[in-house]
Write a protein that holds these residues in place. Structure first.
Motif, mmCIF file in Angstrom:
data_model
loop_
_atom_site.group_PDB
_atom_site.id
_atom_site.type_symbol
_atom_site.label_atom_id
_atom_site.label_comp_id
_atom_site.label_asym_id
_atom_site.label_seq_id
_atom_site.Cartn_x
_atom_site.Cartn_y
_atom_site.Cartn_z
ATOM 1 N N GLN A 160 0.818 -1.224 0.000
ATOM 2 C CA GLN A 160 0.000 0.000 0.000
ATOM 3 C C GLN A 160 0.849 1.272 0.000
ATOM 4 O O GLN A 160 0.367 2.331 -0.388
ATOM 5 N N ASP A 249 -7.142 -2.495 -1.303
ATOM 6 C CA ASP A 249 -8.016 -1.855 -0.317
ATOM 7 C C ASP A 249 -8.063 -0.337 -0.481
ATOM 8 O O ASP A 249 -7.953 0.406 0.498
ATOM 9 N N SER A 251 -5.958 1.751 -1.767
ATOM 10 C CA SER A 251 -4.751 2.552 -1.561
ATOM 11 C C SER A 251 -4.264 3.262 -2.816
ATOM 12 O O SER A 251 -3.462 4.183 -2.730
ATOM 13 N N THR B 410 -10.877 -5.411 2.751
ATOM 14 C CA THR B 410 -10.037 -5.195 3.929
ATOM 15 C C THR B 410 -9.114 -6.388 4.172
ATOM 16 O O THR B 410 -8.071 -6.239 4.812
ATOM 17 N N SER B 413 -5.694 -5.593 3.442
ATOM 18 C CA SER B 413 -5.003 -4.795 4.471
ATOM 19 C C SER B 413 -4.669 -5.636 5.695
ATOM 20 O O SER B 413 -3.704 -5.354 6.397
ATOM 21 N N ASP B 418 -1.781 -3.476 7.237
ATOM 22 C CA ASP B 418 -2.138 -2.051 7.221
ATOM 23 C C ASP B 418 -3.372 -1.749 8.063
ATOM 24 O O ASP B 418 -3.646 -0.579 8.350
ATOM 25 N N LYS B 419 -4.162 -2.765 8.374
ATOM 26 C CA LYS B 419 -5.329 -2.565 9.240
ATOM 27 C C LYS B 419 -5.380 -3.697 10.260
ATOM 28 O O LYS B 419 -4.889 -4.802 9.991
#
Lengths: 301, 440
Positions: A160, A249, A251, B410, B413, B418-419
């Motif tokens: 990302q 997602d 990005s 998601t 991520s 990232d999440k």
């Protein structure tokens, strides 16, 4: 020479108007009306199909400010515009100056090679860069492996923090040759005597570039700068759609890809049009900014 | 006089240019009803539609059927629909990127097809409803407003679940996991052999995984609560359990997954199953056709399994993807359209469709299947496995909210770090609440 009578002049005017009329009608019907429609529809919630349109005034714009995905897409667009514009224009000018002023062997070949990406379809470019960025068999990671720089290998389109810059590289590659050729044509028209005179005064190639070349092609640079910024907004959309789909997602989402998603896949056509209006206002503002920031007294030779 | 002539000719040329751009007419005037059919050219190809239409025209001489078929049929018909020219029949399911079917559902712009269920199939004695397998209508897919009315008719159905290489399991002596603990134990075992446990083509394919998991975890009522945005549903222990399991599973995801999870490269993730680099991926039966020319490991054989049950011996669900046929409420020939839709369920049409592996949800049709398809549809014969049809309920559009993207994307991520799972749960709760308020 006979002096034309007022009646004859009026007749010419009518003839010119009549000739322009079809183009004016087409322009009004296919450009002005749809643009006004975008502004109008941005004030409604509407799916795009249903007769049910609900007027919400500036509600769509208020929602935009609260929409984290829109803010992210906006930031991505601005980042791409700044980086891609600076790199493309800077490198384009530099290469054009070298090609024009230096006696390079194989100059035509270099020019051809650099110009080829400009005539390729963006989807082809997306496919090429997907292959280059491939994490396992891609050219980029392969080269790093060959140079024993395994630690620098990346998942270019899956990280990302990197994916946007991967798209930026593709954008620069696509645009560079076109602008280089434009600058070369501008530089080629500068009289050789000016350079000869400055050389006699002891000016270096770098000094000549900043004191002669750049000021004399300044108008050319201004025009291409505005043009490039606008086309980069569109190019980023097509490349993002083809290369990453806005992911991972969200990005690599840019303004136009987010607008497309909202208008055409989230059934929020009115909201999509509000994003369209934001893009319109942003483009207008950037053009104005570029125009103001680069305004100089034109130099002529 | 001359000036006015110039003006008139200019106006005519302008008008000429404009009318030159206008769409062609509807071709009516021959006395026949012209039925306009639009269909998505999916993995089953286009020939079967041409053949079915020929057969229909032979038995209905008063009807002319014009077919428009394309791999991106939404792009072909949307401009005309925006201009008010709707096709009469559309074969296009939900879950497509352009979400045309969903958009028309949200707009309440589909014709009520409940009468078709009660209508006799042309040339046969039984009604359409009698021929359909149990449970295939009456869910949120066919009855999107949760009422007794059916707005989209189920055209083809196919099980979606975890696809794997049976050959590799046989070769290694591994068993398909019967519990989640066995699943993770297999993940550890495979890791030692440099094989990943899980991948997905793109995050969107996780629908085949998530819908079944939610039903496995909390039962059908919980699944319906999630799909209809019940208040606080994502804060329940069941929802947390589903996210816990998924987060744990994603730790075993193939390292190449996220980088290839896009429209250009998704087949590379699918290829990792064929190459024995990964064990499982969520997908639909179309993957067999999609990868038919791809190289594969020796002894490769496609297998399909539902998710492991959450409780030992518990019920398992298999997400069943259903492609739909529907009639726009604004269609011109609605009666003829309904009759045509009823005909699509005739034995004659079903035979033509089945030849292209397009399996319709007609009672008894699966018993006539052969090869890989027969194996896939056998999953419905397992006593503990039930078909799960449908997805998120339709609401009025909510600007900036796409719960499917929040649920599936998601995952990218989560894999990359990232999440966090907490952020995932909070985002789902927020999206679900907004949709609930919009009338879920």
């Amino acid at each position: 020479m006979t002096e034309s009578s007022p009646a004859r002049r009026r007749g010419n005017g009518v003839f010119v108007l009549a000739c322009l009329l079809p183009a004016l009608v087409l322009f009004a019907v296919f450009m002005i009306v749809p643009t006004l429609n975008v502004f109008r529809m941005s004030l409604y919630t509407w799916s795009g199909f249903s007769p049910d349109m609900r007027f919400v005034g500036l509600g769509n714009f208020a929602r935009l400010l609260d929409d984290a995905q829109f803010v992210r897409a906006f930031q991505n667009t601005v980042a791409l515009l700044v980086v891609v514009t600076v790199v493309t224009m800077g490198t384009g000018l530099f290469l054009a100056a070298i090609m024009t002023r230096q006696r390079l062997r194989g100059r035509t070949v270099y020019r051809f090679v650099l110009y080829v990406p400009s005539v390729l379809s963006v989807v082809v470019i997306a496919a090429i860069f997907s292959a280059i960025f491939d994490q396992k068999n891609g050219l980029l990671n392969g080269t790093l492996r060959l140079l024993s720089l395994d630690g620098l290998q990346q998942i270019w389109l899956g990280d990302q923090q990197l994916v946007l810059w991967s798209v930026a590289i593709a954008m620069v590659w696509q645009s560079l040759g076109y602008y280089m050729v434009l600058y070369m044509s501008g530089m080629a028209s500068i009289p050789e005597e000016i350079y000869e005179a400055s050389a006699l005064d002891g000016a270096s190639a770098g000094r000549q570039f900043f004191a002669i070349t750049l000021p004399l092609i300044w108008q050319n640079l201004r025009t291409t700068l505005t043009f490039f910024v606008m086309s980069a907004v569109n190019l980023s959309f097509v490349l993002v759609r083809a290369m990453t789909g806005g992911g991972p997602d969200g990005s690599s989402e840019v303004l136009l890809s987010y607008m497309y998603k909202q208008a055409y896949t989230n059934s929020s056509y009115g909201y999509g049009m509000a994003i369209g209006v934001a893009v319109f206002a942003f483009s207008f503002f950037v053009s104005l900014l570029v125009s103001r920031a680069t305004r100089r007294e034109p130099l002529q030779f | 006089m001359r000036r006015s002539l110039v003006l008139v000719s200019a106006a005519i040329s302008a008008l000429g240019l404009l009318t030159g751009c206008s769409a062609d007419g509807d071709g009516s005037g021959s006395g026949k009803t012209t039925l306009s059919v639009a269909a998505l050219e999916g993995g089953y190809g286009r020939d079967m539609y041409a053949q079915v239409i020929e057969a229909y025209k032979a038995s209905h001489p008063g009807v002319d059927v014009q077919l428009k078929i394309s791999k991106s049929i939404e792009d072909e018909i949307t401009p005309n629909m925006k201009a008010g020219r709707f096709p009469d029949v559309v074969v296009l399911g939900q879950g497509r990127k352009a979400a045309l079917t969903e958009t028309l559902i949200k707009d309440k712009a589909l014709e009520d097809l409940t009468p078709v269920l009660k209508a006799k199939v042309p040339g046969e004695d039984r009604t359409v409803g009698d021929k359909l397998i149990d449970g295939i209508v009456g869910n949120l897919n066919t009855n999107p407003y949760g009422t007794g009315q059916t707005y989209t008719m189920p055209m083809y159905y196919a099980p979606s679940g975890l696809f794997y290489n049976k050959g590799l399991f046989a070769q290694k002596g591994w068993k398909v996991p019967a519990t989640w603990d066995e699943m993770f134990a297999l993940g550890e075992k495979a890791k030692q052999e440099k094989i990943s446990l899980f991948t997905y083509p793109t995050a969107g394919y996780l629908d085949a995984y998530f819908f079944a998991l939610l039903a496995d975890v909390g039962g059908e009522q919980f699944y319906t609560d999630v799909m209809t945005y019940k208040q606080g549903v994502w804060q329940t222990p069941q929802a947390r359990q589903a996210l816990d399991l998924t987060t744990r599973l994603l730790k075993y995801a193939a390292p190449t997954t996220v980088g290839y999870a896009n429209e250009q490269d998704f087949t590379k993730n699918q290829q990792s199953i064929l190459d024995n680099k990964t064990l499982f991926m969520p997908n639909g039966t179309w993957v067999v056709g999609e990868m038919k020319d791809a190289p594969r490991a020796a002894g490769f054989e496609w297998g399909l399994t539902p998710l492991p049950p959450v409780t030992v011996g518990g019920k398992r669900y298999i997400t069943t993807s259903v492609e739909s046929v529907w009639v726009p409420a604004a269609a011109k020939n609605k009666d003829a359209a309904k009759e045509f839709v009823a005909y699509l369920y005739s034995d004659e049409a079903a035979k033509i469709f089945a030849k292209s592996n397009a399996i319709q949800p007609i009672k008894g049709i699966a018993s006539g299947l052969s090869g890989e398809n027969a194996e896939f549809y056998k999953v419905y014969d397992e006593t503990t496995v039930e078909a799960l049809v449908g997805g998120f309920a339709s609401t009025a559009p909510v600007e900036g909210v796409d719960i499917k993207a929040t649920l599936f994307d998601t995952a990218n991520s989560i894999i990359s770090g990232d999440k966090t799972e907490d952020q995932w749960q909070a985002a789902l709760n927020d999206a679900s609440e907004k949709l609930r308020q919009a009338g879920g």
